[in-house]
Scaffold this motif. Structure first.
Motif, PDB file in Angstrom:
ATOM      1  N   ASP A 135      86.854  60.801   1.476  1.00 27.44           N
ATOM      2  CA  ASP A 135      87.363  60.387   2.775  1.00 27.44           C
ATOM      3  C   ASP A 135      88.359  59.239   2.627  1.00 27.44           C
ATOM      4  O   ASP A 135      88.607  58.739   1.526  1.00 27.44           O
ATOM      5  CB  ASP A 135      86.210  59.979   3.698  1.00 27.44           C
ATOM      6  CG  ASP A 135      85.333  61.175   4.073  1.00 27.44           C
ATOM      7  OD1 ASP A 135      85.830  62.316   4.008  1.00 27.44           O
ATOM      8  OD2 ASP A 135      84.150  60.973   4.408  1.00 27.44           O
ATOM      9  N   TYR A 136      88.900  58.801   3.776  1.00 26.60           N
ATOM     10  CA  TYR A 136      90.005  57.850   3.730  1.00 26.60           C
ATOM     11  C   TYR A 136      89.886  56.758   4.786  1.00 26.60           C
ATOM     12  O   TYR A 136      89.344  56.975   5.876  1.00 26.60           O
ATOM     13  CB  TYR A 136      91.348  58.580   3.936  1.00 26.60           C
ATOM     14  CG  TYR A 136      91.546  59.719   2.981  1.00 26.60           C
ATOM     15  CD1 TYR A 136      91.933  59.486   1.662  1.00 26.60           C
ATOM     16  CD2 TYR A 136      91.317  61.040   3.385  1.00 26.60           C
ATOM     17  CE1 TYR A 136      92.114  60.527   0.768  1.00 26.60           C
ATOM     18  CE2 TYR A 136      91.488  62.086   2.495  1.00 26.60           C
ATOM     19  CZ  TYR A 136      91.884  61.828   1.195  1.00 26.60           C
ATOM     20  OH  TYR A 136      92.044  62.863   0.310  1.00 26.60           O
ATOM     21  N   LEU A 137      90.413  55.587   4.425  1.00 26.70           N
ATOM     22  CA  LEU A 137      90.657  54.523   5.384  1.00 26.70           C
ATOM     23  C   LEU A 137      92.151  54.500   5.675  1.00 26.70           C
ATOM     24  O   LEU A 137      92.965  54.742   4.783  1.00 26.70           O
ATOM     25  CB  LEU A 137      90.232  53.163   4.814  1.00 26.70           C
ATOM     26  CG  LEU A 137      88.787  52.994   4.346  1.00 26.70           C
ATOM     27  CD1 LEU A 137      88.610  51.621   3.697  1.00 26.70           C
ATOM     28  CD2 LEU A 137      87.821  53.152   5.506  1.00 26.70           C
ATOM     29  N   VAL A 138      92.511  54.218   6.918  1.00 29.51           N
ATOM     30  CA  VAL A 138      93.926  54.112   7.285  1.00 29.51           C
ATOM     31  C   VAL A 138      94.119  52.870   8.142  1.00 29.51           C
ATOM     32  O   VAL A 138      93.157  52.332   8.691  1.00 29.51           O
ATOM     33  CB  VAL A 138      94.417  55.369   8.052  1.00 29.51           C
ATOM     34  CG1 VAL A 138      94.398  56.595   7.171  1.00 29.51           C
ATOM     35  CG2 VAL A 138      93.594  55.585   9.318  1.00 29.51           C
ATOM     36  N   ASN A 139      95.363  52.422   8.267  1.00 28.14           N
ATOM     37  CA  ASN A 139      95.623  51.265   9.121  1.00 28.14           C
ATOM     38  C   ASN A 139      96.121  51.698  10.499  1.00 28.14           C
ATOM     39  O   ASN A 139      96.367  52.886  10.752  1.00 28.14           O
ATOM     40  CB  ASN A 139      96.591  50.281   8.459  1.00 28.14           C
ATOM     41  CG  ASN A 139      97.994  50.848   8.284  1.00 28.14           C
ATOM     42  OD1 ASN A 139      98.241  52.025   8.539  1.00 28.14           O
ATOM     43  ND2 ASN A 139      98.915  50.009   7.847  1.00 28.14           N
ATOM     44  N   GLU A 140      96.288  50.738  11.401  1.00 21.36           N
ATOM     45  CA  GLU A 140      96.718  51.027  12.777  1.00 21.36           C
ATOM     46  C   GLU A 140      98.053  51.761  12.809  1.00 21.36           C
ATOM     47  O   GLU A 140      98.235  52.694  13.588  1.00 21.36           O
ATOM     48  CB  GLU A 140      96.878  49.724  13.561  1.00 21.36           C
ATOM     49  CG  GLU A 140      95.604  48.997  13.891  1.00 21.36           C
ATOM     50  CD  GLU A 140      95.908  47.695  14.609  1.00 21.36           C
ATOM     51  OE1 GLU A 140      95.880  47.681  15.858  1.00 21.36           O
ATOM     52  OE2 GLU A 140      96.198  46.697  13.921  1.00 21.36           O
ATOM     53  N   THR A 141      98.983  51.317  11.981  1.00 28.30           N
ATOM     54  CA  THR A 141     100.313  51.923  11.979  1.00 28.30           C
ATOM     55  C   THR A 141     100.250  53.393  11.599  1.00 28.30           C
ATOM     56  O   THR A 141     100.968  54.224  12.163  1.00 28.30           O
ATOM     57  CB  THR A 141     101.237  51.157  11.013  1.00 28.30           C
ATOM     58  OG1 THR A 141     101.331  49.801  11.439  1.00 28.30           O
ATOM     59  CG2 THR A 141     102.625  51.759  10.978  1.00 28.30           C
ATOM     60  N   ALA A 142      99.358  53.740  10.660  1.00 32.31           N
ATOM     61  CA  ALA A 142      99.199  55.145  10.272  1.00 32.31           C
ATOM     62  C   ALA A 142      98.699  55.973  11.452  1.00 32.31           C
ATOM     63  O   ALA A 142      99.174  57.102  11.680  1.00 32.31           O
ATOM     64  CB  ALA A 142      98.231  55.250   9.095  1.00 32.31           C
ATOM     65  N   ILE A 143      97.769  55.431  12.218  1.00 29.03           N
ATOM     66  CA  ILE A 143      97.229  56.152  13.380  1.00 29.03           C
ATOM     67  C   ILE A 143      98.323  56.384  14.419  1.00 29.03           C
ATOM     68  O   ILE A 143      98.374  57.430  15.081  1.00 29.03           O
ATOM     69  CB  ILE A 143      96.050  55.365  13.995  1.00 29.03           C
ATOM     70  CG1 ILE A 143      94.861  55.327  13.020  1.00 29.03           C
ATOM     71  CG2 ILE A 143      95.619  55.974  15.327  1.00 29.03           C
ATOM     72  CD1 ILE A 143      94.302  56.694  12.671  1.00 29.03           C
TER      73      ILE A 143
END
Length: 791
Positions: free
Chosen positions: A555-563
């Motif tokens: 699985d992955y973590l993403v930042n706000e900008t990616a969302i």
């Protein structure tokens, strides 16, 4: 006649000691400052100039178009150099250079060294002119197990250069390399720094992806054939990748551009997706500063010489009556000005020699005055003559134009035009000083902001060390034991240091609803468990990787900008595919800065990292126990990983290194602004002294008629303070425009508000007032009897 002119010039210097001192000191300071900047500019321009045939050596640049997005940089496919040399007859040599700044540990018997180096292909020493002490350019890197060492490294490992060639050295306790060449230690004028080079294709062992045309990381540098036309070749290679990168399409394609290698150091930034900017901006900035300071010093000379001309009025009248031509008078006064400049230059050289070590410390260079260079002396002579002529031409024209009849009748010689000119010069030099001071204030504010801004993670007490040697295999043991040490709060592993998260870009990302024509590039980093707590990140939704859930590793973590790019409304659990590996979004991180505040925040994806992939061990220490924690980590590393010296880096120190250029600019600007205002005030002081002398009787009469000290002080100071006020009014809009443009280079910056100009203006006014006050008060306190008894 020449002897007479020489005697008169010397006599006037000694007769007017105060004015001579101010003139010489002002010019000396201005020339010394300009000379130091000239040395720095010359040193910057000489970077990489030692390579032969610079007009044929080019770096390749890749420009990737992905829908409405476009990326540009020096990173190119690892196979590009080999393919170009094979298929393009215009290419004589081509080399791949990793540019990663690898820190490797080397062992020969009981000697262990940790040095910085890189990886390069076999043409490297044919492309570049790094001198070889032993070995040949053809065989230096011709096998996957070849290594070239610097002289220093060869001596440290083998005792001498001769004994190194043909011997083996163990790299990172996992591979034996044969020393095939020894190169001379790199000079300070090389923009690339390395102590060893390993054949690039050895990296296939760990990174088979370097053979993928869509994988861009290293630099590619080529040398064209002597007969090749660079402009025609540039057009030819623009679409060279069309048949090589199979992932290109109508929505994603790559173009190649090229830049002369010796221009990369100064022009290494990209503006609006084009080559431009970089350190050349600092070079141009300090050229302007040097010109400003030299102009201010020359203005002082013109002002003071013109103001003092009334003292030589009778001499000029007698010379004219005696038959002196105007041309001879002009020559005499310009000669006197040149003499003064020659004296000032002598003191400027002394000042430059004395202050050069201090200047070297600020600029992080090792420069010397080229006193043995004929070219240097010719250039210096040219500057002296030019400065002397420019400084003396106006006073010479004014003095030589006096009417001898009016002079001998003691008529007033200096008209309103001359006074207006002097006032204009004062306004001009204080305008320049105000510009420098305002720029210094804002640069300091911006640097302070960048150095202390909250990045979205806590960089205090955050330490990282390389994940290498036995630590790769025994990472779990190291982590467990480290957490038991006093002063250790958190431990995790990452693929890069916290200030290196912006080094890796990927565009192979898929999610539900993604436009198939959109090729958005994401920053990528991988991490082990507990990244959020270790770095002090803020988790907006979801959770961090956890050993309690086996599926987390996919699985992955993403930042706000990616969302924001994905347009997911409830992202947790939503599918995300990264480089063909399907998973889901585990958590959303609040945006944090990945590098310098010059750059905006980009979309980021974090995948799970296994220790065997290498990278860094990231450690959070407890407050007040950092020293104790480092001591414990050193002992633990020596026990578990004895073949590798213990090295560590504080994230805060690494972050400050991002702004070393800005720090240098700030410090130099502070000194130069202070120097500019000091020279301006020296000229102002000279004019106040002259004005007080000229108005000595007037002051005496005013005092006899009842004028107080305060009114006399106002009389002498208001004219000069009003000139300084006009300078501030003129400088403010110019400074606002220039600084507004400069701040555009930073994605995050301080605001350009009125207080910056207010405090700068008040500072200039206070310094000018302090300069004027002493001499004005001294004139106001003179006994009027002495003033009126003068004749």
């Amino acid at each position: 006649m020449l002897k007479n002119y020489w005697s008169v010039a010397w006599r006037n210097l000694w007769k007017n000691k105060t004015f001579s001192f101010i003139n010489i000191m002002g010019l000396s300071l201005g020339l010394a400052c300009s000379l130091l900047i000239f040395l720095w500019v010359r040193d910057e321009q000489s970077m990489d100039a030692f390579h032969a045939n610079p007009e044929r050596r080019y770096n390749l640049i890749q420009r990737a178009h992905a829908g409405i997005h476009m990326g540009i940089g020096y990173s190119t496919p690892g196979l590009l150099a080999q393919e170009m040399k094979k298929s393009l007859p215009e290419v004589q040599y081509a080399a791949t250079y990793s540019g990663w700044g690898d820190h490797g540990t080397f062992q020969v018997n009981d000697k262990v060294l940790k040095e910085q180096g890189d990886f390069a292909t076999e043409d490297f020493f044919k492309v570049f002119s790094y001198p070889l002490v032993e070995g040949s350019a053809a065989t230096a890197l011709n096998t996957p197990v070849s290594i070239a060492l610097s002289r220093k490294m060869a001596v440290n490992l083998f005792g001498s250069v001769e004994q190194a060639v043909g011997k083996t050295v163990r790299y990172n306790d996992r591979q034996e390399f044969m020393v095939s060449a020894v190169f001379e230690d790199l000079s300070a004028h090389s923009s690339w720094h390395f102590d060893y080079l390993i054949n690039y294709y050895w990296l296939l062992r760990d990174y088979p992806g370097i053979l993928d045309w869509n994988n861009v990381a290293p630099y590619t540098t080529i040398v064209l054939q002597p007969s090749a036309n660079p402009d025609q070749f540039r057009n030819r290679i623009r679409h060279f990748m069309d048949n090589l990168n199979t992932k290109q399409s109508a929505d994603y394609w790559v173009e190649l551009e090229m830049q002369r290698f010796d221009q990369m150091y100064l022009h290494g930034d990209f503006v609006d997706k084009q080559i431009g900017g970089g350190r050349i901006e600092y070079v141009n900035l300090f050229r302007v500063v040097a010109l400003f300071i030299l102009l201010i010093a020359c203005i002082n000379f013109m002002n003071l010489t013109t103001a003092r001309s009334v003292k030589r009025a009778k001499e000029i009248g007698i010379r004219k009556v005696s038959g002196a031509l105007r041309s001879s008078l002009i020559g005499q006064f310009i000669g006197a000005a040149v003499l003064l400049v020659f004296i000032a230059t002598f003191f400027a050289l002394v000042l430059a020699k004395v202050t050069l070590p201090f200047f070297d410390t600020i600029t992080r260079k090792d420069m010397n005055l080229p006193l043995a260079s004929v070219v240097f002396w010719l250039q210096l002579m040219g500057i002296m003559l030019l400065t002397g002529v420019l400084s003396g031409i106006y006073p010479a024209l004014v003095l030589s134009s006096f009417d001898p009849v009016r002079i001998l009748k003691a008529a007033r010689m200096m008209g309103g035009g001359s006074q207006l000119f002097r006032k204009g010069l004062v306004v001009f030099q204080f305008t320049l000083s105000m510009l420098l001071i305002t720029a210094t204030v804002l640069v300091s504010r911006q640097l302070e902001y960048m150095q202390h801004a909250h990045l979205g993670f806590d960089r205090d007490r955050l330490v990282y060390l390389p994940l290498e040697g036995n630590l790769v295999r025994d990472y779990a043991l190291f982590k467990d034991r480290a957490l038991q040490l006093p002063g250790i709060a958190q431990v995790t592993n990452t693929s890069a240091s916290p200030v290196g998260f912006d080094d890796y870009w990927v565009n192979e990302m898929d999610w539900d609803g993604k436009d198939p024509h959109d090729k958005i590039a994401f920053l990528w980093v991988s991490s082990g468990y507990n990244l959020v707590k270790t770095m002090g990140l803020e988790l907006l939704e979801g959770r961090d990787f956890s050993p309690g859930y086996a599926s987390d590793t996919t699985d992955y973590l993403v930042n706000e900008t990616a969302i924001q790019f994905m347009h997911y409304k409830n992202p947790i659990g939503k599918p995300l595919t990264f480089q063909g590996k399907k998973g889901k979004i585990l958590g959303v991180l609040k945006d944090f800065h990945l590098s310098s505040l010059q750059n905006k925040i980009y979309p980021l994806v974090v995948s799970y990292s296994r220790p065997e992939e290498g990278g860094k061990i990231l450690i959070r220490t407890e407050r007040g126990k950092t020293s104790e924690a480092i001591a414990g980590l050193s002992a633990l590393s020596s026990e578990l990983n004895p073949a590798f010296p213990f090295t560590y880096t504080f994230t805060e120190e690494a972050y400050q290194q991002l702004y070393k250029s800005e720090s240098m600019v700030q410090e130099l600007a502070r000194y130069f602004a202070g120097l500019a205002i000091a020279i301006s005030c020296m000229g102002l002081l000279g004019l106040v002294i002259f004005t007080a002398e000229q108005r000595l009787k007037e002051i005496g009469i005013r005092k006899v008629l009842g004028a107080g000290t305060a009114s006399i002080f106002r009389l002498l100071s208001k004219e000069f303070m009003s000139l300084v006020g006009v300078s501030i009014l003129l400088a403010t809009p110019l400074a606002w425009w220039g600084l507004h443009e400069w701040l555009k280079g930073y994605a995050y910056h301080v605001s350009l508000d009125w207080t910056t100009f207010l405090w700068s203006g008040l500072l200039v006014l206070l310094i000018a007032l302090a300069t004027i006050s002493y001499q004005s008060m001294r004139a106001a306190l003179v006994n009027p009897v002495k003033s009126l008894r003068a004749e």
